[in-house]
Design a protein around this motif. Sequence first.
Motif, PDB file in Angstrom:
ATOM      1  N   THR A  59      -6.729 -27.184  -9.821  1.00  0.00           N
ATOM      2  CA  THR A  59      -7.089 -26.577  -8.546  1.00  0.00           C
ATOM      3  C   THR A  59      -7.018 -27.597  -7.416  1.00  0.00           C
ATOM      4  O   THR A  59      -6.554 -27.295  -6.311  1.00  0.00           O
ATOM      5  N   LEU A  60      -7.459 -28.819  -7.689  1.00  0.00           N
ATOM      6  CA  LEU A  60      -7.390 -29.878  -6.679  1.00  0.00           C
ATOM      7  C   LEU A  60      -5.940 -30.209  -6.343  1.00  0.00           C
ATOM      8  O   LEU A  60      -5.608 -30.454  -5.172  1.00  0.00           O
ATOM      9  N   ALA A  61      -5.053 -30.196  -7.342  1.00  0.00           N
ATOM     10  CA  ALA A  61      -3.638 -30.470  -7.081  1.00  0.00           C
ATOM     11  C   ALA A  61      -3.025 -29.377  -6.216  1.00  0.00           C
ATOM     12  O   ALA A  61      -2.265 -29.666  -5.274  1.00  0.00           O
ATOM     13  N   TYR A  62      -3.337 -28.115  -6.485  1.00  0.00           N
ATOM     14  CA  TYR A  62      -2.813 -27.020  -5.663  1.00  0.00           C
ATOM     15  C   TYR A  62      -3.362 -27.094  -4.243  1.00  0.00           C
ATOM     16  O   TYR A  62      -2.676 -26.733  -3.286  1.00  0.00           O
ATOM     17  N   THR A  63      -4.599 -27.559  -4.099  1.00  0.00           N
ATOM     18  CA  THR A  63      -5.160 -27.721  -2.759  1.00  0.00           C
ATOM     19  C   THR A  63      -4.411 -28.793  -1.982  1.00  0.00           C
ATOM     20  O   THR A  63      -4.110 -28.623  -0.790  1.00  0.00           O
ATOM     21  N   MET A  64      -4.087 -29.897  -2.634  1.00  0.00           N
ATOM     22  CA  MET A  64      -3.325 -30.955  -1.963  1.00  0.00           C
ATOM     23  C   MET A  64      -1.923 -30.474  -1.590  1.00  0.00           C
ATOM     24  O   MET A  64      -1.384 -30.877  -0.545  1.00  0.00           O
ATOM     25  N   ILE A  65      -1.343 -29.612  -2.405  1.00  0.00           N
ATOM     26  CA  ILE A  65      -0.034 -29.041  -2.051  1.00  0.00           C
ATOM     27  C   ILE A  65      -0.161 -28.201  -0.781  1.00  0.00           C
ATOM     28  O   ILE A  65       0.713 -28.241   0.101  1.00  0.00           O
ATOM     29  N   ASN A  66      -1.241 -27.454  -0.653  1.00  0.00           N
ATOM     30  CA  ASN A  66      -1.438 -26.645   0.559  1.00  0.00           C
ATOM     31  C   ASN A  66      -1.727 -27.527   1.780  1.00  0.00           C
ATOM     32  O   ASN A  66      -1.346 -27.170   2.905  1.00  0.00           O
ATOM     33  N   LEU A  67      -2.389 -28.637   1.573  1.00  0.00           N
ATOM     34  CA  LEU A  67      -2.766 -29.499   2.703  1.00  0.00           C
ATOM     35  C   LEU A  67      -1.675 -30.470   3.105  1.00  0.00           C
ATOM     36  O   LEU A  67      -1.898 -31.324   3.973  1.00  0.00           O
ATOM     37  N   ARG A  68      -0.487 -30.357   2.507  1.00  0.00           N
ATOM     38  CA  ARG A  68       0.598 -31.264   2.875  1.00  0.00           C
ATOM     39  C   ARG A  68       1.028 -31.065   4.330  1.00  0.00           C
ATOM     40  O   ARG A  68       1.644 -31.949   4.918  1.00  0.00           O
ATOM     41  N   HIS A  69       0.724 -29.884   4.916  1.00  0.00           N
ATOM     42  CA  HIS A  69       1.077 -29.637   6.315  1.00  0.00           C
ATOM     43  C   HIS A  69       0.201 -30.440   7.279  1.00  0.00           C
ATOM     44  O   HIS A  69       0.589 -30.617   8.435  1.00  0.00           O
ATOM     45  N   THR A  71      -2.002 -37.917  -1.481  1.00  0.00           N
ATOM     46  CA  THR A  71      -2.744 -38.455  -2.619  1.00  0.00           C
ATOM     47  C   THR A  71      -3.914 -39.314  -2.163  1.00  0.00           C
ATOM     48  O   THR A  71      -4.607 -39.894  -2.996  1.00  0.00           O
ATOM     49  N   ARG A  72      -4.137 -39.378  -0.869  1.00  0.00           N
ATOM     50  CA  ARG A  72      -5.264 -40.122  -0.298  1.00  0.00           C
ATOM     51  C   ARG A  72      -5.537 -39.555   1.079  1.00  0.00           C
ATOM     52  O   ARG A  72      -4.608 -39.298   1.838  1.00  0.00           O
ATOM     53  N   LEU A  73      -6.804 -39.369   1.407  1.00  0.00           N
ATOM     54  CA  LEU A  73      -7.186 -38.771   2.676  1.00  0.00           C
ATOM     55  C   LEU A  73      -7.844 -39.803   3.569  1.00  0.00           C
ATOM     56  O   LEU A  73      -8.547 -40.702   3.101  1.00  0.00           O
ATOM     57  N   SER A  74      -7.624 -39.636   4.862  1.00  0.00           N
ATOM     58  CA  SER A  74      -8.293 -40.485   5.844  1.00  0.00           C
ATOM     59  C   SER A  74      -9.676 -39.901   6.152  1.00  0.00           C
ATOM     60  O   SER A  74     -10.050 -38.837   5.664  1.00  0.00           O
ATOM     61  N   VAL A  75     -10.415 -40.610   6.978  1.00  0.00           N
ATOM     62  CA  VAL A  75     -11.763 -40.155   7.330  1.00  0.00           C
ATOM     63  C   VAL A  75     -11.697 -38.820   8.075  1.00  0.00           C
ATOM     64  O   VAL A  75     -12.463 -37.888   7.780  1.00  0.00           O
ATOM     65  N   GLN A  76     -10.788 -38.707   9.039  1.00  0.00           N
ATOM     66  CA  GLN A  76     -10.690 -37.466   9.807  1.00  0.00           C
ATOM     67  C   GLN A  76     -10.250 -36.291   8.922  1.00  0.00           C
ATOM     68  O   GLN A  76     -10.782 -35.183   9.035  1.00  0.00           O
ATOM     69  N   GLU A  77      -9.279 -36.516   8.027  1.00  0.00           N
ATOM     70  CA  GLU A  77      -8.803 -35.450   7.147  1.00  0.00           C
ATOM     71  C   GLU A  77      -9.896 -35.019   6.171  1.00  0.00           C
ATOM     72  O   GLU A  77     -10.070 -33.825   5.911  1.00  0.00           O
ATOM     73  N   PHE A  78     -10.646 -35.984   5.650  1.00  0.00           N
ATOM     74  CA  PHE A  78     -11.722 -35.660   4.714  1.00  0.00           C
ATOM     75  C   PHE A  78     -12.814 -34.851   5.395  1.00  0.00           C
ATOM     76  O   PHE A  78     -13.294 -33.857   4.844  1.00  0.00           O
ATOM     77  N   GLU A  79     -13.223 -35.267   6.577  1.00  0.00           N
ATOM     78  CA  GLU A  79     -14.293 -34.557   7.274  1.00  0.00           C
ATOM     79  C   GLU A  79     -13.864 -33.164   7.719  1.00  0.00           C
ATOM     80  O   GLU A  79     -14.696 -32.271   7.838  1.00  0.00           O
ATOM     81  N   GLN A  80     -12.590 -32.957   7.965  1.00  0.00           N
ATOM     82  CA  GLN A  80     -12.120 -31.651   8.419  1.00  0.00           C
ATOM     83  C   GLN A  80     -11.900 -30.668   7.276  1.00  0.00           C
ATOM     84  O   GLN A  80     -12.277 -29.499   7.389  1.00  0.00           O
ATOM     85  N   PHE A  81     -11.315 -31.122   6.173  1.00  0.00           N
ATOM     86  CA  PHE A  81     -10.882 -30.207   5.124  1.00  0.00           C
ATOM     87  C   PHE A  81     -11.740 -30.232   3.866  1.00  0.00           C
ATOM     88  O   PHE A  81     -11.802 -29.227   3.153  1.00  0.00           O
ATOM     89  N   VAL A  82     -12.393 -31.336   3.574  1.00  0.00           N
ATOM     90  CA  VAL A  82     -13.066 -31.486   2.276  1.00  0.00           C
ATOM     91  C   VAL A  82     -14.580 -31.482   2.402  1.00  0.00           C
ATOM     92  O   VAL A  82     -15.272 -30.748   1.680  1.00  0.00           O
ATOM     93  N   TRP A  83     -15.119 -32.282   3.301  1.00  0.00           N
ATOM     94  CA  TRP A  83     -16.561 -32.482   3.360  1.00  0.00           C
ATOM     95  C   TRP A  83     -17.357 -31.191   3.550  1.00  0.00           C
ATOM     96  O   TRP A  83     -18.423 -31.040   2.941  1.00  0.00           O
ATOM     97  N   PRO A  84     -16.915 -30.220   4.348  1.00  0.00           N
ATOM     98  CA  PRO A  84     -17.714 -28.986   4.473  1.00  0.00           C
ATOM     99  C   PRO A  84     -17.856 -28.194   3.176  1.00  0.00           C
ATOM    100  O   PRO A  84     -18.765 -27.349   3.066  1.00  0.00           O
ATOM    101  N   HIS A  85     -17.014 -28.433   2.173  1.00  0.00           N
ATOM    102  CA  HIS A  85     -17.046 -27.648   0.943  1.00  0.00           C
ATOM    103  C   HIS A  85     -17.694 -28.382  -0.225  1.00  0.00           C
ATOM    104  O   HIS A  85     -17.802 -27.813  -1.315  1.00  0.00           O
TER     105      HIS A  85
END
Length: 288
Positions: free
Chosen positions: A274-284, A12-26
Motif C-alpha cells: 500500500t505504501l508503494a502504491y501511495t508513492m506511485i500516486n505521489l510521483r506528481h 523514495t524519500r520525502l522532504s519536510v514540506q512533502e511529509f507535512e503536506q501528504f503524510v503527517w496528517p494521516h
Amino acid sequence: MAQSPSWQEIPTRLSVQEFEQFVWPHLSKGRRGPARKLSALAIFNYILRLLYLGCQWKELPIDKDRHGRPEIHYTRIYRAFRRWGADGCFDALFEGSVFKLHQDNRLDTSVIHGDGTTSAAKKGGDNLGFSGHKKVKGCKVVALCDRNCNVIAPFVSAPGNRNESPLLREALPQLTRIARAVGLDLRGSVVSLDGVYDCRRNRKAIFNRGMIPNINPNSRGRKTPKRGRKARFNPAIFKERFRTIERVFAWEDKFRRLLMRFERLSQLHYALKTLAYTMINLRHYCRS
C-alpha cells in the motif's frame, strides 16, 4: 495521456514540506511515553529506504550521530511501522493520495484498467498458496488504475492458488467505496480487463455499478460458442493496459522489498505494498 516532468520518478524519500503536506496528517500520534529520539519524518524515510533497498530490518543502513553511533535502533523503526499499520495510517495515506489527485484533476477514469500480480514467498507465512501458472508459492493482489497510471482503489489480496476472476467482485466494492469517499463519479467509465475475468457474473457486477465492461473474450471458459450478440470489446482500449497497469506493476518492482515476500504476516507485506502504491500516486508532487 499528459505526461508530467516526474512521470517515471517514483519518490523514495520525502522532504519536510512533502511529509507535512501528504503524510503527517494521516499518521497516528502517540500521547504517552518518552519523546522520540528522531522525528516522524526521519522514521518514515527509513521505512521508505527499507522498502526501496529490500534489505532486512536489522541490515537497514542507519545514519550515525555526532558520537559515531547509530542515531536509532532498527527495532524502534519496526515498532513505528507496526503501529502505523495497525492504526490504518497507510490506508488513510493511500486514500489521501487519491483525493489529492482528484482535487487537481490528474485522474482520468474514463477507462479503468485492472489486473493481478503474484509475489513469491519462499520463507513461508500466512495467506499463501501455490500458483500453477507462475509455478511459485505466494500471494496475489488485484489492483485497479486509471489511464494515467494512478492506482485508484485499494487492492484485494488472496493466496496464490486463488483464481483472479472472483477477486474482481471483491475489488469493485472497494473501488466504489473510495470513489464515494473522494467524490469521484465512475458512471460511464470503461473497465478494461483481460480474458481471465471473462464471465457473466463479472460483467453483471460492473454493469450494476454504472460502468461498462471491456473484457477480452476467453473462449476457454465455454464448451460451446456463445449464441446471440457478442459482448462489447474494444481492442484499442485493451491495448492500453501495457502502458498503464503493467507499467504500475513495473514501478512496483522498483521497491525491491516487494519482489519477494519476506514478511510472514500478510498484513505487514500488504502495508508495504500500500505504501508503494501511495508513492506511485505521489510521483506528481514529490521529487525522489
